[in-house]
Every structure is written in structure tokens, then in C-alpha cells.
Design a protein around this motif. Structure first.
Motif, PDB file in Angstrom:
ATOM      1  N   ASP A   1       0.947  -1.166  -0.104  1.00  0.00           N
ATOM      2  CA  ASP A   1      -0.119   0.029  -0.002  1.00  0.00           C
ATOM      3  C   ASP A   1       0.680   1.245  -0.019  1.00  0.00           C
ATOM      4  N   PRO A   2       1.083   2.026  -1.325  1.00  0.00           N
ATOM      5  CA  PRO A   2       1.840   3.055  -1.325  1.00  0.00           C
ATOM      6  C   PRO A   2       1.461   4.160  -0.210  1.00  0.00           C
ATOM      7  N   SER A   3       0.185   4.214   0.115  1.00  0.00           N
ATOM      8  CA  SER A   3      -0.364   5.309   0.720  1.00  0.00           C
ATOM      9  C   SER A   3       0.398   5.271   2.162  1.00  0.00           C
ATOM     10  N   ARG A   4       1.089   4.158   2.517  1.00  0.00           N
ATOM     11  CA  ARG A   4       1.569   4.235   4.166  1.00  0.00           C
ATOM     12  C   ARG A   4       3.198   4.529   3.867  1.00  0.00           C
ATOM     13  N   TRP A   5       3.608   4.483   2.790  1.00  0.00           N
ATOM     14  CA  TRP A   5       5.065   4.317   2.564  1.00  0.00           C
ATOM     15  C   TRP A   5       5.897   5.413   3.199  1.00  0.00           C
ATOM     16  N   VAL A   6       5.347   6.604   3.130  1.00  0.00           N
ATOM     17  CA  VAL A   6       6.089   7.760   3.633  1.00  0.00           C
ATOM     18  C   VAL A   6       6.057   7.822   4.904  1.00  0.00           C
ATOM     19  N   ASP A   7       4.953   7.533   5.693  1.00  0.00           N
ATOM     20  CA  ASP A   7       4.678   7.576   6.763  1.00  0.00           C
ATOM     21  C   ASP A   7       5.473   6.434   7.680  1.00  0.00           C
ATOM     22  N   GLU A   8       5.449   5.308   6.974  1.00  0.00           N
ATOM     23  CA  GLU A   8       6.220   4.198   7.653  1.00  0.00           C
ATOM     24  C   GLU A   8       7.596   3.812   7.420  1.00  0.00           C
ATOM     25  N   HIS A   9       7.929   4.422   6.368  1.00  0.00           N
ATOM     26  CA  HIS A   9       9.299   4.013   5.832  1.00  0.00           C
ATOM     27  C   HIS A   9      10.232   5.212   5.287  1.00  0.00           C
ATOM     28  N   GLY A  10       9.598   6.442   5.476  1.00  0.00           N
ATOM     29  CA  GLY A  10      10.157   7.664   4.926  1.00  0.00           C
ATOM     30  C   GLY A  10      11.439   8.194   5.811  1.00  0.00           C
ATOM     31  N   ASP A  11      11.418   8.190   7.306  1.00  0.00           N
ATOM     32  CA  ASP A  11      12.323   8.643   7.975  1.00  0.00           C
ATOM     33  C   ASP A  11      13.480   7.731   7.906  1.00  0.00           C
ATOM     34  N   TYR A  12      12.997   6.337   8.143  1.00  0.00           N
ATOM     35  CA  TYR A  12      14.280   5.519   8.171  1.00  0.00           C
ATOM     36  C   TYR A  12      15.104   5.457   6.638  1.00  0.00           C
ATOM     37  N   LEU A  13      14.283   5.577   5.351  1.00  0.00           N
ATOM     38  CA  LEU A  13      14.925   5.669   4.294  1.00  0.00           C
ATOM     39  C   LEU A  13      15.772   7.016   4.249  1.00  0.00           C
ATOM     40  N   PHE A  14      15.321   7.869   4.580  1.00  0.00           N
ATOM     41  CA  PHE A  14      15.988   9.301   4.687  1.00  0.00           C
ATOM     42  C   PHE A  14      17.377   8.889   5.429  1.00  0.00           C
ATOM     43  N   ARG A  15      17.270   8.514   6.559  1.00  0.00           N
ATOM     44  CA  ARG A  15      18.638   8.375   7.322  1.00  0.00           C
ATOM     45  C   ARG A  15      19.642   7.304   6.770  1.00  0.00           C
ATOM     46  N   PHE A  16      18.930   6.364   6.161  1.00  0.00           N
ATOM     47  CA  PHE A  16      19.761   5.310   5.584  1.00  0.00           C
ATOM     48  C   PHE A  16      20.524   6.019   4.207  1.00  0.00           C
ATOM     49  N   GLY A  17      19.888   7.006   3.603  1.00  0.00           N
ATOM     50  CA  GLY A  17      20.245   7.427   2.427  1.00  0.00           C
ATOM     51  C   GLY A  17      21.552   8.721   2.922  1.00  0.00           C
ATOM     52  N   PHE A  18      20.936   9.374   3.960  1.00  0.00           N
ATOM     53  CA  PHE A  18      21.945  10.490   4.584  1.00  0.00           C
ATOM     54  C   PHE A  18      23.258  10.060   5.035  1.00  0.00           C
ATOM     55  N   PHE A  19      23.125   8.862   5.628  1.00  0.00           N
ATOM     56  CA  PHE A  19      24.332   8.246   6.227  1.00  0.00           C
ATOM     57  C   PHE A  19      25.163   7.967   5.204  1.00  0.00           C
ATOM     58  N   ARG A  20      24.830   7.629   3.957  1.00  0.00           N
ATOM     59  CA  ARG A  20      25.640   7.217   3.024  1.00  0.00           C
ATOM     60  C   ARG A  20      26.011   8.411   1.960  1.00  0.00           C
ATOM     61  N   VAL A  21      25.357   9.375   1.916  1.00  0.00           N
ATOM     62  CA  VAL A  21      25.797  10.338   0.747  1.00  0.00           C
ATOM     63  C   VAL A  21      25.999  11.777   1.442  1.00  0.00           C
ATOM     64  N   GLN A  22      25.665  11.989   2.882  1.00  0.00           N
ATOM     65  CA  GLN A  22      25.908  12.726   3.505  1.00  0.00           C
ATOM     66  C   GLN A  22      25.402  14.438   3.262  1.00  0.00           C
ATOM     67  N   ASP A  23      24.405  14.364   2.405  1.00  0.00           N
ATOM     68  CA  ASP A  23      23.763  15.559   1.870  1.00  0.00           C
ATOM     69  C   ASP A  23      22.380  15.502   2.047  1.00  0.00           C
ATOM     70  N   GLU A  24      21.707  16.441   2.979  1.00  0.00           N
ATOM     71  CA  GLU A  24      20.189  16.266   3.120  1.00  0.00           C
ATOM     72  C   GLU A  24      19.334  16.079   1.707  1.00  0.00           C
ATOM     73  N   ASP A  25      19.503  17.459   1.080  1.00  0.00           N
ATOM     74  CA  ASP A  25      19.014  17.435  -0.145  1.00  0.00           C
ATOM     75  C   ASP A  25      18.851  16.153  -1.185  1.00  0.00           C
ATOM     76  N   LEU A  26      20.193  15.579  -1.225  1.00  0.00           N
ATOM     77  CA  LEU A  26      20.491  14.564  -2.012  1.00  0.00           C
ATOM     78  C   LEU A  26      19.779  13.514  -1.514  1.00  0.00           C
ATOM     79  N   ALA A  27      19.817  13.231  -0.228  1.00  0.00           N
ATOM     80  CA  ALA A  27      19.096  12.121   0.336  1.00  0.00           C
ATOM     81  C   ALA A  27      17.551  12.196  -0.102  1.00  0.00           C
ATOM     82  N   ARG A  28      17.090  13.283   0.322  1.00  0.00           N
ATOM     83  CA  ARG A  28      15.571  13.505   0.151  1.00  0.00           C
ATOM     84  C   ARG A  28      15.279  13.236  -1.468  1.00  0.00           C
ATOM     85  N   ASP A  29      15.995  13.705  -2.316  1.00  0.00           N
ATOM     86  CA  ASP A  29      15.933  13.407  -3.843  1.00  0.00           C
ATOM     87  C   ASP A  29      15.818  11.746  -4.031  1.00  0.00           C
TER      88      ASP A  29
END
Length: 197
Positions: free
Chosen positions: A15-43
């Protein structure tokens, strides 16, 4: 959010309608740890959600949604670094610098030459303060490497990625990988010897 505006009301195995709420923060942290850039991690997370939307019918449910989304994000991060460092890797691989640490002849060609054998590594002492100082020295030395070498060390030593994955991500051969790792480790060793003496 942008993600919610693109989600249709249709519900499949996931159910994609839940993805942002359930996984968005986790995915952002995962991405940010690797790219060290908030805007890039969000993109990258946004690109992950878009790619998942397009392929959600193929989601078999054999893993959790988070694992599936994280695997998509890992590919997006790998694509980012592959594109970012493609030219840097080629320049490093084509470098005319010739390492003299390895012998070209003798009974074991390709092994350490006699005058370049590394000494026995120093063991870290038990004292926490000295250990912390050595770790700081190592981090300082890594920061002095060019960005492409820093990424290579991160993938190999921190993320513990297999050789095949690193080569695929960076678009280089096994031989180029070992040459680049040797150069990075040699630079780190020289830097650490300077700081620790």
C-alpha cells in the motif's frame, strides 16, 4: 507531500499510501548516512518511492516492504556514485604512477618487493583515550583522500561490500579495484605513520 500526490487510490500487495509515514524517515536516514547531503538524500528517497510505484505490481511479498524499498534506494545510491565518480575512477585507473611496492619479477611477481614489506602492525593499546585518538587520526587521514578514494574505502571497509558489487557500482574491473585499494591504503599508511610518530 509530493509522494502522496502521486499515489493512486489503488492498493496492491503493498500500500503506497503508507510508505512515507512508515518508511520515509528510515529511508532518509539510510540515504543520508551514505551520501552526507540532506537534499540529495531526500531526492534519492523520492526517486525510490517513484521507482517503487512503477514496479509495485512486481513486489512479491517475499521480503518486507522496508527491505524492498531499501534495496531500491541502495541501487539509486549506487547509480548516484557511479555517475558522480565515473571520470574520477577512469583517471585513477589510467594514472601513469607506477607503484614500486610490488615486484615485477622474481619467484613471486606481483607480491611485495623486499624493501617495501609492511612491518608488523601495532596493536591498539587498551587505554580508551589512545584508541580514540588513533581513530581520529584515521578519520583525518581518510578525509585527506580525494572523494573517489574516500568512497572506495567506505564501500570496502565500512559497508563491507563484496568486490563484485563495488566493481559493478563503480564500473571498474577487479584489477583496477585492487590497484585503487592499494593506492588508498598506501596513502592512509603514510598519513598514519606521520601522525603516529
Amino acid at each position: 507531500m509530493i509522494f502522496l500526490s502521486i499515489i493512486s487510490g489503488r492498493v496492491s500487495k503493498t500500500d503506497p499510501s503508507r510508505w512515507v509515514d512508515e518508511h520515509g524517515d528510515y529511508l532518509f536516514r539510510f540515504g543520508f548516512f551514505r551520501v552526507q547531503d540532506e537534499d540529495l538524500a531526500r531526492d534519492l528517497v523520492q526517486d525510490t518511492f517513484l521507482a517503487a510505484m512503477k514496479s509495485r505490481e512486481r513486489f512479491s511479498g517475499s521480503s518486507s516492504e522496508r527491505t524492498w524499498l531499501t534495496s531500491i534506494l541502495k541501487r539509486k545510491i549506487a547509480d548516484h556514485f557511479r555517475n558522480k565518480y565515473r571520470h574520477s575512477w577512469q583517471r585513477l585507473a589510467d594514472s601513469t604512477d607506477h607503484d614500486t611496492d610490488f615486484s615485477d619479477n622474481g619467484p613471486f611477481p606481483g607480491h611485495w618487493s623486499a624493501d617495501s614489506l609492511p612491518g608488523d602492525p601495532d596493536l591498539l593499546p587498551d587505554e580508551q583515550a589512545e584508541r580514540a585518538e588513533r581513530i581520529r587520526f584515521l578519520q583525518d587521514c581518510i578525509a585527506q583522500l580525494n572523494p573517489a578514494m574516500q568512497e572506495l574505502i567506505r564501500m570496502r571497509e565500512y559497508d563491507d561490500l563484496p568486490t563484485a558489487d563495488i566493481c559493478l557500482t563503480l564500473g571498474i574491473t577487479d584489477n583496477h579495484l585492487w590497484v585503487l585499494l592499494h593506492r588508498a591504503r598506501k596513502s592512509l599508511r603514510k598519513c598514519l605513520e606521520t601522525k603516529l610518530t
